[in-house]
Design a protein around this motif. Sequence first.
Motif, short mmCIF file in Angstrom:
data_model
loop_
_atom_site.label_atom_id
_atom_site.label_comp_id
_atom_site.label_asym_id
_atom_site.label_seq_id
_atom_site.Cartn_x
_atom_site.Cartn_y
_atom_site.Cartn_z
N GLN A 150 0.83 -1.20 0.00
CA GLN A 150 0.00 0.00 0.00
C GLN A 150 0.86 1.25 0.00
OE1 GLN A 150 -2.43 -0.74 3.45
NE2 GLN A 150 -4.09 -1.53 2.20
N LEU A 151 1.91 1.25 0.81
CA LEU A 151 2.80 2.41 0.86
C LEU A 151 3.54 2.62 -0.45
CD1 LEU A 151 4.19 1.92 4.47
CD2 LEU A 151 2.64 3.73 3.70
N LEU A 152 3.97 1.53 -1.08
CA LEU A 152 4.69 1.65 -2.35
C LEU A 152 3.78 2.14 -3.48
CD1 LEU A 152 6.94 -1.52 -2.22
CD2 LEU A 152 7.72 0.84 -2.21
N SER A 153 2.48 2.02 -3.29
CA SER A 153 1.54 2.50 -4.30
C SER A 153 1.47 4.02 -4.33
CB SER A 153 0.15 1.93 -4.03
OG SER A 153 0.16 0.53 -4.16
N ASN A 154 1.95 4.65 -3.27
CA ASN A 154 1.97 6.11 -3.20
C ASN A 154 3.30 6.61 -3.78
OD1 ASN A 154 2.19 8.81 -2.49
ND2 ASN A 154 1.31 8.52 -0.47
N PRO A 155 3.28 7.30 -4.91
CA PRO A 155 4.53 7.74 -5.54
C PRO A 155 5.29 8.80 -4.74
CG PRO A 155 2.65 8.65 -6.69
CD PRO A 155 2.11 7.69 -5.67
N ASP A 156 4.65 9.39 -3.74
CA ASP A 156 5.30 10.43 -2.95
C ASP A 156 6.11 9.88 -1.78
OD1 ASP A 156 4.15 12.40 -4.57
OD2 ASP A 156 2.32 12.43 -3.36
N ILE A 157 6.04 8.57 -1.56
CA ILE A 157 6.77 7.94 -0.46
C ILE A 157 7.96 7.18 -1.02
CG2 ILE A 157 6.62 6.31 1.46
CD1 ILE A 157 3.66 6.92 1.64
#
Length: 52
Positions: free
Chosen positions: A5-12
Amino acid sequence: MAAQQLLSNPDISIEQVAASVGYANRGNFAAAFRKKFGLNPKAFQLQRRKEI
């Protein structure tokens, strides 16, 4: 898995994801992620960006 889920956010960043799920070392996180999902975190992140 929380890392997916976190890797799905390009800002992280991958470093931030690793720390968020309890890894102090990005390499250890990458090895565990690759073992479980069959590709490294960066490849997973890039793949998810294409899907969005």
